[in-house]
Motif scaffolding. Sequence first.
Motif, PDB file in Angstrom:
ATOM      1  N   LYS A 162       0.822  -1.216   0.000  1.00  0.00           N
ATOM      2  CA  LYS A 162       0.000   0.000   0.000  1.00  0.00           C
ATOM      3  C   LYS A 162       0.854   1.264   0.000  1.00  0.00           C
ATOM      4  O   LYS A 162       0.499   2.247  -0.652  1.00  0.00           O
ATOM      5  N   ALA A 163       1.963   1.246   0.695  1.00  0.00           N
ATOM      6  CA  ALA A 163       2.836   2.426   0.721  1.00  0.00           C
ATOM      7  C   ALA A 163       3.343   2.752  -0.683  1.00  0.00           C
ATOM      8  O   ALA A 163       3.369   3.922  -1.089  1.00  0.00           O
ATOM      9  N   ASP A 193       0.368   4.101  -2.676  1.00  0.00           N
ATOM     10  CA  ASP A 193       0.059   5.474  -2.262  1.00  0.00           C
ATOM     11  C   ASP A 193       1.086   6.464  -2.796  1.00  0.00           C
ATOM     12  O   ASP A 193       0.734   7.569  -3.224  1.00  0.00           O
ATOM     13  N   HIS A 194       2.357   6.065  -2.783  1.00  0.00           N
ATOM     14  CA  HIS A 194       3.412   6.921  -3.345  1.00  0.00           C
ATOM     15  C   HIS A 194       3.142   7.169  -4.828  1.00  0.00           C
ATOM     16  O   HIS A 194       3.258   8.299  -5.318  1.00  0.00           O
ATOM     17  N   GLN A 214       0.263   7.053  -6.421  1.00  0.00           N
ATOM     18  CA  GLN A 214      -0.900   7.922  -6.570  1.00  0.00           C
ATOM     19  C   GLN A 214      -0.540   9.391  -6.323  1.00  0.00           C
ATOM     20  O   GLN A 214      -0.948  10.273  -7.087  1.00  0.00           O
ATOM     21  N   SER A 215       0.263   9.644  -5.305  1.00  0.00           N
ATOM     22  CA  SER A 215       0.694  11.017  -5.005  1.00  0.00           C
ATOM     23  C   SER A 215       1.560  11.588  -6.112  1.00  0.00           C
ATOM     24  O   SER A 215       1.394  12.743  -6.505  1.00  0.00           O
TER      25      SER A 215
END
Length: 91
Positions: free
Chosen positions: A61-62, A65-66, A68-69
């Motif tokens: 997930k990290a 999420d990275h 996506q950012s």
Amino acid sequence: MSKVTLKGFILVPESELEVVKAELVNHKRLTLEESGCIHFSVTESPINPLRFDVYEEFKNKAAFDHHQSRVKASHWGKLTVNVERHYEIIG
């Protein structure tokens, strides 16, 4: 942490198709260079040239999420603001 998979498709407005296709090469390259990216593909539909099938796998997930950012702040993110996104996220 478990793998995160995103699958689905995007619909590109016809008026933006050529610029999106041109930038897609760079977007793919940058994503595949991300440390947590396992797989990333965006494939134009042979039936509907405005539809692109998307499949992504990230190691956790990290990493997802990275990604996506990064995408939201990228040239791709700005260029594709009018693209319709239809995704399912698993993990």
